[in-house]
Design an enzyme around this catalytic site. Structure first.
Site, PDB file in Angstrom:
ATOM      1  N   LYS A 116       0.838  -1.213   0.000  1.00 60.17           N
ATOM      2  CA  LYS A 116       0.000   0.000   0.000  1.00 60.17           C
ATOM      3  C   LYS A 116       0.863   1.248   0.000  1.00 60.17           C
ATOM      4  O   LYS A 116       0.461   2.275  -0.541  1.00 60.17           O
ATOM      5  CB  LYS A 116      -0.957  -0.018   1.192  1.00 60.17           C
ATOM      6  CG  LYS A 116      -2.076  -1.015   1.009  1.00 60.17           C
ATOM      7  CD  LYS A 116      -3.244  -0.729   1.934  1.00 60.17           C
ATOM      8  CE  LYS A 116      -4.392  -1.670   1.646  1.00 60.17           C
ATOM      9  NZ  LYS A 116      -5.469  -1.563   2.633  1.00 60.17           N
ATOM     10  N   LYS A 198      -3.670 -11.194  -6.515  1.00 63.47           N
ATOM     11  CA  LYS A 198      -5.029 -11.400  -5.979  1.00 63.47           C
ATOM     12  C   LYS A 198      -6.028 -10.423  -6.610  1.00 63.47           C
ATOM     13  O   LYS A 198      -5.634  -9.331  -7.045  1.00 63.47           O
ATOM     14  CB  LYS A 198      -5.034 -11.290  -4.455  1.00 63.47           C
ATOM     15  CG  LYS A 198      -5.001  -9.891  -3.921  1.00 63.47           C
ATOM     16  CD  LYS A 198      -5.485  -9.820  -2.464  1.00 63.47           C
ATOM     17  CE  LYS A 198      -5.565  -8.354  -2.046  1.00 63.47           C
ATOM     18  NZ  LYS A 198      -6.145  -8.068  -0.775  1.00 63.47           N
ATOM     19  N   LYS A 201      -9.959  -5.027  -4.507  1.00 63.21           N
ATOM     20  CA  LYS A 201     -10.873  -3.884  -4.617  1.00 63.21           C
ATOM     21  C   LYS A 201     -10.209  -2.669  -5.232  1.00 63.21           C
ATOM     22  O   LYS A 201     -10.825  -1.897  -5.928  1.00 63.21           O
ATOM     23  CB  LYS A 201     -11.249  -3.421  -3.195  1.00 63.21           C
ATOM     24  CG  LYS A 201     -12.297  -4.149  -2.493  1.00 63.21           C
ATOM     25  CD  LYS A 201     -12.544  -3.421  -1.160  1.00 63.21           C
ATOM     26  CE  LYS A 201     -13.277  -4.326  -0.209  1.00 63.21           C
ATOM     27  NZ  LYS A 201     -12.629  -4.506   1.070  1.00 63.21           N
TER      28      LYS A 201
HETATM   29  P1  TYM Z   1     -10.439  -6.684   3.178  1.00 64.75           P
HETATM   30  O1  TYM Z   1     -11.571  -5.739   3.336  1.00 64.75           O
HETATM   31  O2  TYM Z   1      -9.311  -6.309   2.291  1.00 64.75           O
HETATM   32  O3  TYM Z   1     -10.970  -8.102   2.722  1.00 64.75           O
HETATM   33  C1  TYM Z   1     -12.011  -8.742   3.428  1.00 64.75           C
HETATM   34  C2  TYM Z   1     -11.826 -10.227   3.408  1.00 64.75           C
HETATM   35  O4  TYM Z   1     -11.779 -10.714   2.063  1.00 64.75           O
HETATM   36  C3  TYM Z   1     -10.614 -11.499   1.875  1.00 64.75           C
HETATM   37  N1  TYM Z   1     -10.137 -11.314   0.500  1.00 64.75           N
HETATM   38  C4  TYM Z   1      -9.935 -12.318  -0.369  1.00 64.75           C
HETATM   39  N2  TYM Z   1     -10.063 -13.645  -0.249  1.00 64.75           N
HETATM   40  C5  TYM Z   1      -9.776 -14.409  -1.335  1.00 64.75           C
HETATM   41  N3  TYM Z   1      -9.369 -13.896  -2.519  1.00 64.75           N
HETATM   42  C6  TYM Z   1      -9.230 -12.562  -2.689  1.00 64.75           C
HETATM   43  N4  TYM Z   1      -8.864 -12.062  -3.861  1.00 64.75           N
HETATM   44  C7  TYM Z   1      -9.517 -11.699  -1.580  1.00 64.75           C
HETATM   45  N5  TYM Z   1      -9.484 -10.362  -1.394  1.00 64.75           N
HETATM   46  C8  TYM Z   1      -9.858 -10.148  -0.121  1.00 64.75           C
HETATM   47  C9  TYM Z   1      -9.603 -10.958   2.883  1.00 64.75           C
HETATM   48  O5  TYM Z   1      -8.606 -11.907   3.182  1.00 64.75           O
HETATM   49  C10 TYM Z   1     -10.506 -10.683   4.069  1.00 64.75           C
HETATM   50  O6  TYM Z   1     -10.739 -11.857   4.812  1.00 64.75           O
HETATM   51  N6  TYM Z   1      -7.815  -6.055   7.334  1.00 64.75           N
HETATM   52  C11 TYM Z   1      -8.944  -6.723   6.780  1.00 64.75           C
HETATM   53  C12 TYM Z   1     -10.247  -6.414   7.492  1.00 64.75           C
HETATM   54  C13 TYM Z   1     -10.197  -6.580   8.959  1.00 64.75           C
HETATM   55  C14 TYM Z   1     -10.322  -7.803   9.655  1.00 64.75           C
HETATM   56  C15 TYM Z   1     -10.266  -7.472  11.040  1.00 64.75           C
HETATM   57  C16 TYM Z   1     -10.453  -9.133   9.239  1.00 64.75           C
HETATM   58  C17 TYM Z   1     -10.098  -5.576   9.869  1.00 64.75           C
HETATM   59  N7  TYM Z   1     -10.134  -6.123  11.125  1.00 64.75           N
HETATM   60  C18 TYM Z   1     -10.313  -8.444  12.014  1.00 64.75           C
HETATM   61  C19 TYM Z   1     -10.507 -10.097  10.240  1.00 64.75           C
HETATM   62  C20 TYM Z   1     -10.451  -9.755  11.595  1.00 64.75           C
HETATM   63  C21 TYM Z   1      -9.099  -6.298   5.333  1.00 64.75           C
HETATM   64  O7  TYM Z   1      -8.628  -5.280   4.937  1.00 64.75           O
HETATM   65  O8  TYM Z   1      -9.866  -7.104   4.619  1.00 64.75           O
END
Ligand code: TYM
Length: 338
Positions: A116, A198, A201
């Site tokens: 990032k 991957k 978003k």
């Molecule tokens: P975020 O918002 O980027 O993504 C949310 C969830 O989606 C999963 N993910 C994917 N899984 C498979 N293939 C992909 N291409 C893909 N892109 C995203 C991510 O692994 C995630 O599980 N930091 C985290 C959010 C967060 C969180 C937490 C998660 C904040 N606090 C506490 C668990 C526990 C995040 O940015 O996810």
């Protein structure tokens, strides 16, 4: 016999931009069955989104859209606690305490921070670096045992484990040390244009990403344009390390059509890529359309969403207050007399 105490699950998604098929297949979809077995909290992590520049009105809209999406995907507010992170102020407060047991070197090593920082070179703010500590706070606040996430979040959950263990050894047993729950096949859905990276978003190439809200024509167009592999085997639909594009589409197909990847390979034996991509599109559309319909209906009922969020925040706060009070006591802060 006393009722067995259910183990706790916590997870969240950022309300940043469009939620992708990767978020759904890698995370949200896997949460639904957990509700039957565990004590679950699912959070819309809006504070995390602030680490990259947001348009305030859009962030508010995206946050409510995501709450509706959670419910549309099958998360049940009667079974799980659904809430918005900023509604429970203990998340930010515990993050401060955890900051004091986290080393700058650990945060500097986080892959996502490095990525990032490259992508947002003009905005490498402290929040971006501190992001995994806030995530550790989300998890540890609820004495969480299991954290269902995609592969890209494993490093952050491992850091949460290290922070919990360090705090426990410094101040005596306080936090549960959490574990990741990874789905076998959905944990890393790849970009449609660059299938070794991957699906993300924040990808500036719209054709690389299927958004949960994409309509049927858009899904079909993006899948038809998906990068396949131009080897001599150009019409052989099979999984292989040297065919990352086809492997990713097979993975998406098997998850959406609910068949094994072996079975999917058999189904497309001898078929061309055009036929295959159309079948993947049909499978994805059949999963997304009912979710989109339910989300639309939910968004028309703001009163219902507000009730869900009020109740979710109350229930989450109750647990969070207890943990934070314990942490404040352990580190030596004088309790406030009320
Ligand atoms: P975020 O918002 O980027 O993504 C949310 C969830 O989606 C999963 N993910 C994917 N899984 C498979 N293939 C992909 N291409 C893909 N892109 C995203 C991510 O692994 C995630 O599980 N930091 C985290 C959010 C967060 C969180 C937490 C998660 C904040 N606090 C506490 C668990 C526990 C995040 O940015 O996810």
């Amino acid at each position: 016999m006393a009722d067995e105490v259910k183990k706790r699950v916590f997870s969240g998604v950022q309300p940043t931009g469009k939620v992708t098929l990767g978020n759904y297949l890698g995370a949200i979809r896997n949460w639904t069955p957990l509700q039957e077995q565990y004590d679950c909290l699912f959070c819309v992590v809006d504070l995390h989104s602030l680490t990259v520049a947001q348009v305030p009105a859009e962030l508010r809209k995206n946050t409510l859209n995501l709450v509706a999406l959670y419910i549309a995907c099958g998360l049940d507010p009667d079974k799980s606690i659904l809430f918005i992170q900023s509604h429970v102020h203990e998340h930010a407060e515990l993050a401060w305490i955890l900051d004091t047991v986290t080393y700058v070197g650990e945060l500097n090593r986080m892959t996502q921070f490095k990525d990032k920082s490259r992508k947002h070179a003009d905005n490498i703010n402290m929040g971006l670096m501190n992001y995994p500590v806030l995530m550790a706070s989300d998890i540890l606040l609820y004495r969480t045992q299991y954290v269902p996430v995609g592969k890209d979040q494993v490093q952050h959950v491992e850091l949460a484990r290290d922070i919990a263990e360090r705090f426990n050894s410094r101040y005596s047993d306080t936090f549960v040390v959490p574990e990741c729950l990874l789905s076998r096949t959905g944990s890393s859905i790849k970009s449609l244009q660059e299938p070794t990276a991957k699906m993300s978003k924040s990808d500036p190439n719209d054709n690389a990403v299927i958004s949960i809200t994409d309509d049927a024509d858009t899904v079909r167009r993006k899948l038809r344009r998906a990068v396949t592999d131009s080897d001599t085997d150009a019409h052989c639909v099979r999984r292989s390390e040297d065919k990352p594009g086809v492997s990713n589409l097979l993975n998406i197909y098997s998850l959406c059509a609910d068949v094994s990847t072996d079975e999917a390979e058999r189904l497309f034996e001898g078929k061309g890529y055009g036929y295959f991509k159309d079948a993947v599109a049909d499978a994805v559309i059949s999963v997304l359309q009912p979710i989109q319909d339910r989300q639309r209906i939910l968004l028309e009922d703001k009163g219902y969403l507000e009730t869900v969020l009020k109740r979710g925040a109350e229930r989450a706060s109750h647990i969070a207050q207890n943990t934070l009070a314990k942490v404040y006591r352990k580190v030596g802060l004088v309790p406030q007399i009320r």
